[in-house]
Design an enzyme around this catalytic site. Structure first.
Site, PDB file in Angstrom:
ATOM      1  CB  SER A 134      -0.999  -0.164   1.263  1.00  0.00           C
ATOM      2  OG  SER A 134      -2.093   0.986   0.873  1.00  0.00           O
ATOM      3  CG  HIS A 176      -5.494   0.451  -1.839  1.00  0.00           C
ATOM      4  ND1 HIS A 176      -5.535  -1.072  -1.154  1.00  0.00           N
ATOM      5  CD2 HIS A 176      -4.849   0.413  -0.790  1.00  0.00           C
ATOM      6  CE1 HIS A 176      -4.652  -0.909  -0.334  1.00  0.00           C
ATOM      7  NE2 HIS A 176      -4.957  -0.100   0.304  1.00  0.00           N
ATOM      8  CD  GLU A 203      -7.983  -3.774  -1.280  1.00  0.00           C
ATOM      9  OE1 GLU A 203      -8.446  -4.375  -1.572  1.00  0.00           O
ATOM     10  OE2 GLU A 203      -7.697  -3.122  -1.268  1.00  0.00           O
TER      11      GLU A 203
END
Length: 282
Positions: A134, A176, A203
């Site tokens: 992330s 994401h 993801e």
């Protein structure tokens, strides 16, 4: 007498977020497998996270399951901690260095130019794998995204860029990517900076960055490549901030596990081609 042969640099792994940490651990398993032979210590850096006390135990449990001999849990909330000799020693002992998610600006603010960051770069040059998920993935390039709406970012000035950690060059990474509809973010980056390769990570998906710019997709999700180097035209230089951007000949690829991409040649690599290149040791 010391060896005259330089160490092979370690791989860099960028993960799109929300990777499995409790079941099959597919992505984390491949990260751990890239550690130098004989070094199973892991340093997990939760600087980006607002809730390190909740995040760190999950990674400690996951890497312990995978066979880590020791997991060093590091929250590093300020630059004083990033200069701590004990922290640097733990980094120097580790074969895997892992950045959690959170806020990439917090990560660059605390670690940028620090002794800890210097130690991380040295370990990567010596063969340690450096991975991030992330925000930890988005901060890896020399130029990183730190803000920008997902729904309609193909407008001049809609995406904010700043300096990242400089572990990866010639690309901008977004995480994401599919789940939050961030296609237009990397399209806006590509229109204004065609030399950068856009890498959008879904993801529970990741990309291994091998030497010489060979990318390898891993995990059950998608890795999206947005290539703007041969952009034919764009109106971005003529616009006022906020106006919609036009682009011609922006190329998109969707990679799945085992497929790859040659950054220098700007060429998609199907599984057999990627395997052959990696077998050659490129």
């Amino acid at each position: 007498m010391a060896s005259q042969h330089p160490a092979t640099p370690g791989r860099i792994v960028a993960i799109g977020g929300a990777e499995d940490r409790t079941s099959d651990l597919e992505v984390l398993k491949q990260v751990f497998a890239l550690a130098p032979e004989g070094n199973s210590e892991v340093a997990v850096i939760a600087t980006a996270s607002r809730i390190p006390d909740e995040v760190l135990p999950d990674y400690e449990a996951a890497f312990s399951r995978l066979g880590a001999s020791r997991v060093h849990s590091l929250s590093l909330r300020d630059r004083r901690q990033a200069a701590d000799a004990d922290t640097i020693r733990m980094i120097e002992q580790s074969g895997v260095i892992f950045f959690t998610g959170g806020d990439q600006l917090r990560l660059t603010n605390v670690l940028g130019g620090s002794e800890t960051m210097k130690a991380i770069r040295n370990r990567q040059r010596e063969g340690a794998v450096v991975a991030g998920t992330s925000a930890g993935a988005a901060a890896m390039p020399g130029t990183m995204i730190y803000n920008g709406a997902a729904a309609d970012a193909l407008r001049k000035g809609a995406v904010n860029l700043t300096f990242g950690l400089g572990l990866v060059e010639d690309m901008v990474i977004d995480s994401h990517f599919l789940e939050r509809g961030r296609f237009t973010r990397l399209m806006e980056v590509g229109a204004s900076n065609p030399e950068y390769l856009g890498v959008g990570l879904g993801e529970d998906a990741a990309v291994i960055i091998h030497p010489h710019g060979i990318l390898e997709a891993i995990g059950p999700g998608h890795v999206i490549i947005i290539d703007s180097r041969d952009l034919a035209s764009s109106n971005i230089a003529e616009l006022s901030v906020g106006e919609p951007v036009a682009v011609e000949n922006m190329i998109l690829h969707a990679l799945v596990s085992g497929h790859g991409f040659d950054v220098e040649a700007r060429r998609y690599l199907v599984a057999d081609e990627l395997s052959a290149i990696l077998a050659e040791g490129r």
